[in-house]
Write a protein that holds these residues in place. Structure first.
Motif, PDB file in Angstrom:
ATOM      1  N   PHE A  45     -16.053   5.618   0.993  1.00 43.92           N
ATOM      2  CA  PHE A  45     -15.687   6.971   0.551  1.00 43.92           C
ATOM      3  C   PHE A  45     -16.189   8.028   1.544  1.00 43.92           C
ATOM      4  CE2 PHE A  45     -14.993   4.931  -3.595  1.00 43.92           C
ATOM      5  CZ  PHE A  45     -13.863   5.613  -4.039  1.00 43.92           C
ATOM      6  N   GLU A  46     -17.425   7.792   2.030  1.00 45.66           N
ATOM      7  CA  GLU A  46     -18.045   8.766   2.924  1.00 45.66           C
ATOM      8  C   GLU A  46     -17.314   8.830   4.271  1.00 45.66           C
ATOM      9  OE1 GLU A  46     -22.379   8.101   2.972  1.00 45.66           O
ATOM     10  OE2 GLU A  46     -22.102   8.329   5.150  1.00 45.66           O
ATOM     11  N   PHE A  53     -12.724  10.620  -7.101  1.00 45.87           N
ATOM     12  CA  PHE A  53     -11.781  10.414  -8.213  1.00 45.87           C
ATOM     13  C   PHE A  53     -10.631   9.497  -7.810  1.00 45.87           C
ATOM     14  CE2 PHE A  53     -10.120  14.444  -6.342  1.00 45.87           C
ATOM     15  CZ  PHE A  53      -8.813  14.058  -6.080  1.00 45.87           C
ATOM     16  N   ASN A  54     -10.558   9.107  -6.544  1.00 43.31           N
ATOM     17  CA  ASN A  54      -9.473   8.232  -6.086  1.00 43.31           C
ATOM     18  C   ASN A  54      -9.887   6.767  -6.127  1.00 43.31           C
ATOM     19  OD1 ASN A  54      -7.688  10.259  -5.570  1.00 43.31           O
ATOM     20  ND2 ASN A  54      -8.199  10.430  -3.410  1.00 43.31           N
ATOM     21  N   PRO A  55      -9.322   5.998  -7.037  1.00 42.87           N
ATOM     22  CA  PRO A  55      -9.717   4.594  -7.149  1.00 42.87           C
ATOM     23  C   PRO A  55      -9.237   3.758  -5.956  1.00 42.87           C
ATOM     24  CG  PRO A  55      -7.882   5.084  -8.628  1.00 42.87           C
ATOM     25  CD  PRO A  55      -8.281   6.380  -8.003  1.00 42.87           C
ATOM     26  N   LEU A  56      -9.865   2.594  -5.776  1.00 35.04           N
ATOM     27  CA  LEU A  56      -9.565   1.728  -4.629  1.00 35.04           C
ATOM     28  C   LEU A  56      -8.796   0.488  -5.076  1.00 35.04           C
ATOM     29  CD1 LEU A  56     -13.098   1.756  -2.924  1.00 35.04           C
ATOM     30  CD2 LEU A  56     -11.176   3.312  -2.522  1.00 35.04           C
ATOM     31  N   ILE A  57      -8.071  -0.115  -4.135  1.00 32.78           N
ATOM     32  CA  ILE A  57      -7.369  -1.370  -4.429  1.00 32.78           C
ATOM     33  C   ILE A  57      -8.274  -2.555  -4.085  1.00 32.78           C
ATOM     34  CG2 ILE A  57      -5.381  -2.823  -3.841  1.00 32.78           C
ATOM     35  CD1 ILE A  57      -3.830  -0.215  -3.226  1.00 32.78           C
ATOM     36  N   VAL A 102     -17.178   2.791  -9.623  1.00 32.79           N
ATOM     37  CA  VAL A 102     -16.849   3.508  -8.387  1.00 32.79           C
ATOM     38  C   VAL A 102     -15.542   2.973  -7.772  1.00 32.79           C
ATOM     39  CG1 VAL A 102     -18.313   2.034  -6.930  1.00 32.79           C
ATOM     40  CG2 VAL A 102     -17.832   4.377  -6.202  1.00 32.79           C
ATOM     41  N   ILE A 103     -15.200   1.714  -8.083  1.00 34.74           N
ATOM     42  CA  ILE A 103     -13.945   1.117  -7.602  1.00 34.74           C
ATOM     43  C   ILE A 103     -12.747   1.713  -8.349  1.00 34.74           C
ATOM     44  CG2 ILE A 103     -12.577  -1.051  -7.531  1.00 34.74           C
ATOM     45  CD1 ILE A 103     -14.851  -1.133  -5.567  1.00 34.74           C
ATOM     46  N   THR A 104     -12.934   1.944  -9.646  1.00 35.15           N
ATOM     47  CA  THR A 104     -11.790   2.340 -10.489  1.00 35.15           C
ATOM     48  C   THR A 104     -11.819   3.823 -10.856  1.00 35.15           C
ATOM     49  OG1 THR A 104     -13.000   1.820 -12.514  1.00 35.15           O
ATOM     50  CG2 THR A 104     -11.734   0.028 -11.519  1.00 35.15           C
ATOM     51  N   ALA A 105     -12.755   4.569 -10.262  1.00 36.66           N
ATOM     52  CA  ALA A 105     -12.947   5.986 -10.606  1.00 36.66           C
ATOM     53  C   ALA A 105     -13.140   6.129 -12.119  1.00 36.66           C
ATOM     54  CB  ALA A 105     -11.781   6.834 -10.101  1.00 36.66           C
ATOM     55  N   GLY A 106     -13.869   5.189 -12.683  1.00 38.04           N
ATOM     56  CA  GLY A 106     -14.215   5.255 -14.101  1.00 38.04           C
ATOM     57  C   GLY A 106     -13.104   4.845 -15.052  1.00 38.04           C
ATOM     58  N   LYS A 107     -11.964   4.432 -14.506  1.00 38.00           N
ATOM     59  CA  LYS A 107     -10.840   4.041 -15.373  1.00 38.00           C
ATOM     60  C   LYS A 107     -11.048   2.655 -15.978  1.00 38.00           C
ATOM     61  CE  LYS A 107      -7.388   6.337 -12.523  1.00 38.00           C
ATOM     62  NZ  LYS A 107      -6.944   7.327 -13.496  1.00 38.00           N
ATOM     63  N   GLU A 108     -10.288   2.391 -17.024  1.00 37.22           N
ATOM     64  CA  GLU A 108     -10.305   1.073 -17.672  1.00 37.22           C
ATOM     65  C   GLU A 108      -9.397   0.075 -16.946  1.00 37.22           C
ATOM     66  OE1 GLU A 108     -12.322  -0.026 -20.142  1.00 37.22           O
ATOM     67  OE2 GLU A 108     -13.229   1.880 -19.534  1.00 37.22           O
ATOM     68  N   THR A 109      -8.682   0.579 -15.937  1.00 35.66           N
ATOM     69  CA  THR A 109      -7.759  -0.288 -15.193  1.00 35.66           C
ATOM     70  C   THR A 109      -8.245  -0.456 -13.760  1.00 35.66           C
ATOM     71  OG1 THR A 109      -6.473   1.688 -14.686  1.00 35.66           O
ATOM     72  CG2 THR A 109      -5.681   0.303 -16.509  1.00 35.66           C
ATOM     73  N   LYS A 211      -1.476  17.652  -7.777  1.00 36.86           N
ATOM     74  CA  LYS A 211      -2.622  18.233  -7.056  1.00 36.86           C
ATOM     75  C   LYS A 211      -3.886  17.394  -7.286  1.00 36.86           C
ATOM     76  CE  LYS A 211      -1.740  22.065  -4.731  1.00 36.86           C
ATOM     77  NZ  LYS A 211      -0.516  22.744  -5.153  1.00 36.86           N
ATOM     78  N   THR A 212      -4.156  16.981  -8.526  1.00 36.30           N
ATOM     79  CA  THR A 212      -5.308  16.105  -8.813  1.00 36.30           C
ATOM     80  C   THR A 212      -4.820  14.877  -9.573  1.00 36.30           C
ATOM     81  OG1 THR A 212      -5.715  17.390 -10.782  1.00 36.30           O
ATOM     82  CG2 THR A 212      -7.153  17.842  -8.905  1.00 36.30           C
ATOM     83  N   PRO A 213      -4.231  13.956  -8.862  1.00 39.71           N
ATOM     84  CA  PRO A 213      -3.602  12.803  -9.494  1.00 39.71           C
ATOM     85  C   PRO A 213      -4.632  11.740  -9.849  1.00 39.71           C
ATOM     86  CG  PRO A 213      -3.484  12.606  -7.141  1.00 39.71           C
ATOM     87  CD  PRO A 213      -4.210  13.872  -7.408  1.00 39.71           C
ATOM     88  N   ASN A 214      -4.213  10.724 -10.577  1.00 38.66           N
ATOM     89  CA  ASN A 214      -5.128   9.611 -10.825  1.00 38.66           C
ATOM     90  C   ASN A 214      -5.012   8.585  -9.710  1.00 38.66           C
ATOM     91  OD1 ASN A 214      -2.695   8.567 -11.350  1.00 38.66           O
ATOM     92  ND2 ASN A 214      -3.078   8.053 -13.496  1.00 38.66           N
ATOM     93  N   ALA A 215      -4.278   8.900  -8.694  1.00 38.44           N
ATOM     94  CA  ALA A 215      -4.061   7.976  -7.591  1.00 38.44           C
ATOM     95  C   ALA A 215      -3.841   8.754  -6.306  1.00 38.44           C
ATOM     96  CB  ALA A 215      -2.829   7.132  -7.886  1.00 38.44           C
ATOM     97  N   PRO A 216      -4.621   8.448  -5.239  1.00 38.17           N
ATOM     98  CA  PRO A 216      -4.539   9.224  -4.011  1.00 38.17           C
ATOM     99  C   PRO A 216      -3.161   9.258  -3.386  1.00 38.17           C
ATOM    100  CG  PRO A 216      -5.917   7.264  -3.714  1.00 38.17           C
ATOM    101  CD  PRO A 216      -5.602   7.367  -5.147  1.00 38.17           C
TER     102      PRO A 216
END
Ligand code: AMP
Ligand code: MG
Length: 318
Positions: A45-46, A53-57, A102-109, A211-216
């Motif tokens: 991320f850094e 807020f952008n989750p990773l694959i 941190v991988i899922t930006a706090g999501k359940e998915t 503008k602030t999506p759940n996906a980058p």
């Protein structure tokens, strides 16, 4: 100093050491780290300057590993995985509680895929953990399709780019999530909607620019060159309107000449959308390096991968 190298055991050593390595995939180069290492993931991320807020694959080497990652695998997800894995399809599925927030930006998915690249697969098989690997570019910049693109972005910030040649597909993966077990397309990508619908029938598309999506990949501005970029329907008119500017032209298949066109990149002389997609980012990197007044891109036909290419060009021109 970043080293471009095909030394697999060095990459394994760095990753086992909770550090990060840029890796090739068939879509684009990724910046990879152990999904269970807070240190490695925070460094991703850094280095990318990517908002948290952008989750990773999550990248796997086999379907068997899916058990470790997800708690549900809907029937249509299975059909899609059977059809396209290893390949450029990412599935967003209910996660297991062991997957760090941190991988899922706090999501359940959690988003997962199996890349179709021999070097990426061989590397994943050498490791005892899956890799998170977002694109190896600074946030909002053009995605890298060659090791050299990654090196020029990150210079000293990463130790190593694992060499894997030019990325064959050259576009990010197509992302599909599920609601009530029915597929929803979140991001257009290297696999066309038509190919997906051939497997699971008509799907919902939620590919809005936000503008602030759940996906980058859904940000309105993304994949952007530094040079002012335009996406136009009528190239001839545009070129006449800007006759005092120096222009870098991104053309699908046509040769277009004019005194203000200083460089032209033709993405596929034979008009093949797959070939055009694979050349898109490297042509944008090249045009962006020429210090021209503007990059002008021709709108692509709105079918198959043409839709994915237009999507990226729209986000590059915001
Ligand atoms: P990148 O790895 O930079 O190509 O982008 C990762 C993409 O994965 C983002 O654009 C999101 O669209 C998607 N993604 C990752 N995790 C999730 C999730 N839990 N829910 C929805 N989309 C996700
Ligand atoms: Mg990206």
């Amino acid at each position: 100093m970043t080293i471009i190298s095909n030394n697999m055991s060095k990459a394994v050593k760095i990753l086992n050491n909770e550090d990060i390595v840029a890796i090739p995939t068939e879509t684009i180069y990724g910046l990879a780290g152990n999904i269970y290492s807070d240190k490695a993931i925070r460094k991703i991320f850094e280095v990318k300057q990517r908002p948290l807020f952008n989750p990773l694959i999550v990248h796997l080497h086999s379907v068997e590993q899916l058990d470790e990652i997800v708690s549900e695998f809907p029937p249509k997800a299975k059909l899609l995985a059977d059809a396209f894995w290893p390949g450029s399809l990412t599935l967003v599925l209910k996660k297991k509680s062991t997957i760090p927030d941190v991988i899922t930006a706090g999501k359940e998915t959690v988003a997962v895929r199996i890349p179709n690249h021999p070097v990426a697969l061989a590397l994943l098989k050498e490791l005892s953990f899956p890799l998170a690997a977002p694109s190896a570019n600074p946030f909002n910049r053009i995605s890298p399709t060659k090791a050299l693109h990654v090196e020029s972005y990150f210079k000293n910030a990463i130790q190593m780019v694992l060499e894997g040649g030019e990325c064959k597909n050259g576009l990010e993966s197509t992302i599909i999530g599920f609601a009530n077990n029915e597929p929803i397309l979140y991001r257009l990508g290297a696999i066309s909607i038509e190919e997906i619908e051939n497997v699971v029938g008509k799907i919902n598309v939620k590919n809005k620019k936000e503008k602030t999506p759940n996906a980058p990949g859904m940000l309105a501005k993304h994949y952007a060159p530094k040079t002012k970029t335009y996406l136009v329907n009528n190239i001839d008119k545009f070129i006449t309107d800007y006759e005092d500017s120096t222009i870098g032209l991104l053309s699908f298949s046509e040769v277009i000449t004019a005194s203000n066109i200083k460089h032209i990149e033709i993405l596929s002389k034979s008009g093949d959308l797959k070939e055009a997609a694979s050349n898109l980012y490297s042509s944008l990197h090249l045009l962006d390096s020429l210090h021209l007044d503007m990059i002008v891109a021709q709108r692509f036909p709105d079918i198959g991968l043409g839709k994915s290419i237009n999507d990226r060009l729209e986000r590059a021109t915001k």
